[in-house]
Design an enzyme around this catalytic site. Sequence first.
Site, short mmCIF file in Angstrom:
data_model
loop_
_atom_site.label_atom_id
_atom_site.label_comp_id
_atom_site.label_asym_id
_atom_site.label_seq_id
_atom_site.Cartn_x
_atom_site.Cartn_y
_atom_site.Cartn_z
N PRO A 189 0.77 -1.25 0.00
CA PRO A 189 0.00 0.00 0.00
C PRO A 189 0.81 1.31 0.00
CG PRO A 189 0.01 -0.93 2.18
CD PRO A 189 0.71 -1.92 1.30
N CYS A 190 1.48 1.57 -1.10
CA CYS A 190 2.21 2.83 -1.21
C CYS A 190 1.26 4.02 -1.31
CB CYS A 190 3.18 2.80 -2.39
SG CYS A 190 2.43 2.39 -3.97
N HIS A 191 -0.01 3.76 -1.62
CA HIS A 191 -0.99 4.85 -1.67
C HIS A 191 -1.25 5.45 -0.29
CE1 HIS A 191 -3.34 1.16 -0.96
NE2 HIS A 191 -4.16 1.93 -0.26
#
Length: 166
Positions: free
Chosen positions: A134-136
């Site tokens: 989850p780089c978001h």
Amino acid sequence: MTVYTTLDSPLGELLLVGEESATANGGTALASLSMPGQKNGAVVQDGWTEDAEAFTEIAFQLRSYFDGRLTRFDIEYVMSGSDFQRRVWQALETIPYGTTLSYGEIASRIGASRAAVRAVGTAIGANPLLVVRPCHRVIGATGALTGYAAGLERKRTLLDLEDESS
């Protein structure tokens, strides 16, 4: 053997690329999840085999996530990246669903100095597993949405989805 398929999602068509794995749930370890127009996104290569069935478990988890029923993925990944990138990517995986951290907080979590924030951002930008790693969930120090390889509109969509589901 490298296998791939596409999957419709609220973000557009996803390209899933994987490797056969005797230990992965469903038999496929995920190597890449990318979207059209994504910076450094995967493209189908000669010699890859299209096999939607190889991604049944991964597709199920992705659909469950997009439906708001799954908050943590249980997917085996193909190891890639430098030691530094892997440290950053492991830190991404510790960010709880529905929350965000700054690039500086990620640097701190991996024991890097504040001066390493740019390097952390570069490593995050090289993440081959959008959505599932989850780089978001990483935002600017001021709370601003910054840097997402698939575009800020998709980053906002993912953050909104997690906000509504939590």
